[in-house]
Motif scaffolding. Structure first.
Motif, short mmCIF file in Angstrom:
data_model
loop_
_atom_site.label_atom_id
_atom_site.label_comp_id
_atom_site.label_asym_id
_atom_site.label_seq_id
_atom_site.Cartn_x
_atom_site.Cartn_y
_atom_site.Cartn_z
N GLY A 115 0.83 -1.21 0.00
CA GLY A 115 0.00 0.00 0.00
C GLY A 115 0.86 1.25 0.00
O GLY A 115 0.56 2.23 -0.69
N GLY A 116 1.95 1.21 0.76
CA GLY A 116 2.87 2.34 0.80
C GLY A 116 3.56 2.55 -0.54
O GLY A 116 3.70 3.69 -1.01
N ALA A 118 2.37 1.66 -3.48
CA ALA A 118 1.36 2.15 -4.41
C ALA A 118 1.14 3.65 -4.25
O ALA A 118 0.96 4.39 -5.23
CB ALA A 118 0.05 1.40 -4.20
N THR A 119 1.17 4.11 -3.01
CA THR A 119 1.00 5.54 -2.74
C THR A 119 2.14 6.35 -3.36
O THR A 119 1.92 7.39 -4.00
CB THR A 119 0.97 5.80 -1.21
N ILE A 120 3.37 5.85 -3.17
CA ILE A 120 4.54 6.54 -3.72
C ILE A 120 4.49 6.52 -5.25
O ILE A 120 4.83 7.50 -5.91
CB ILE A 120 5.83 5.88 -3.21
N GLY A 122 1.92 6.66 -7.06
CA GLY A 122 0.96 7.69 -7.47
C GLY A 122 1.57 9.07 -7.50
O GLY A 122 1.26 9.88 -8.38
N PHE A 123 2.48 9.35 -6.55
CA PHE A 123 3.10 10.67 -6.49
C PHE A 123 4.35 10.77 -7.36
O PHE A 123 4.74 11.86 -7.77
CB PHE A 123 3.48 11.01 -5.04
#
Length: 229
Positions: A115-116, A118-120, A122-123
C-alpha cells in the motif's frame, strides 16, 4: 543499517550499475579468498551444491544490477522503498520452498507495505522505470534469500557467500564482455569511487551478506526480509 547504506554508496559512485555490481562482487569474492587463508579449511561440498550456489550468485548479481540501475534512473529512496516488497515475495516463496502453510499475518504485513509503495507510485509516476526495476530487484532478493535459508542449515555462510559472489562476478563479467565494456582502462576510476567500492565490497557485502546468511540458522527468511525493510 549496512544494507540501507548500499543505496547511498550506489548513488555516490559515478560508474554504471553493471560496473558497480561487477566491482562489488569481485572485491567481495577476492576478499573471501584471502580470508580463506586465515580460517580453518572448509568442509568440502558436492559439485551439485557448488553449481547451485554459483547459479544463485548469478541471481544475486542481477538483483544488485537492477537495484543500482533503479537508483541511477530514479533515486535512492524510490529504489529502497520498492525493495520493501521483498517481504511480500518472500511470504509467497518461503512456504513453497519450505513446504509449510501460508501465514495470514505475513500477507497482512506484506500488503501494508505494498500500500505504501502504491502511494509513492501515485506521487512519483515519472519514476516508473525505476519502480519496475526496484520491484524486479525485490523479487530476485526474495528468491535468493529463501534459497539461502534452505542451504544454510548444511553449508557454512562463508562457503555460500564465496561461491555466490563468484557467480555474481562471473555473470556481470559476461554482461560487460558482451556489451563491449571490458577494456584495459575500465579499472581507472576516480579515487573516491574506489574508496566507496571497497566499503561496498567488503563492509556492505562480504561482512553484511555473510551475516545475513548465517542469521537464517536462527530466524526465517521472512524475518530477515522484514528486518532489512
Amino acid at each position: 543499517l549496512v544494507f540501507g547504506f548500499t543505496g547511498v554508496l550506489g548513488d555516490q559512485i559515478s560508474v554504471s550499475a553493471e560496473k558497480i555490481t561487477f566491482f562489488r562482487t569481485g572485491i567481495s569474492f577476492f576478499s573471501l579468498l584471502l580470508l580463506g587463508f586465515f580460517f580453518k579449511q572448509e568442509v568440502s561440498i558436492s559439485n551439485k551444491d557448488v553449481l547451485t550456489l554459483i547459479l544463485v550468485g548469478g541471481v544475486v548479481g542481477i538483483h544488485w544490477y537492477t537495484f543500482f540501475q533503479a537508483i541511477k534512473v530514479s533515486n535512492v529512496s524510490i529504489a529502497l522503498v520498492c525493495m520493501a516488497s521483498t517481504t511480500l515475495f518472500t511470504s509467497i516463496l518461503e512456504p513453497i520452498f519450505f513446504k509449510r502453510k501460508f501465514l495470514l499475518s505475513e500477507f497482512v504485513l506484506s500488503f501494508a507495505i505494498i500500500g505504501g509503495i502504491a502511494t509513492i507510485f501515485g506521487f512519483e509516476s515519472k519514476y516508473y522505470i525505476g519502480i519496475c526495476l526496484g520491484l524486479t530487484s525485490a523479487f530476485l532478493a526474495a528468491l535468493f534469500t529463501v534459497i539461502n535459508g534452505k542451504m544454510t542449515n548444511r553449508i557454512s555462510s562463508f562457503t555460500i557467500t564465496k561461491y555466490e559472489m563468484f557467480g555474481g562476478f562471473f555473470v556481470l563479467f559476461i554482461f560487460l564482455l558482451a556489451s563491449g565494456q571490458v577494456k584495459p582502462g575500465m579499472i581507472s576510476l576516480p579515487g573516491m569511487d574506489w574508496v566507496f567500492l571497497l566499503i561496498l565490497g567488503i563492509v556492505c557485502t562480504t561482512i553484511a551478506f555473510m551475516v545475513s546468511v548465517w542469521v537464517m540458522k536462527f530466524v526465517t527468511p521472512f524475518t530477515v526480509s522484514m528486518s532489512v525493510n
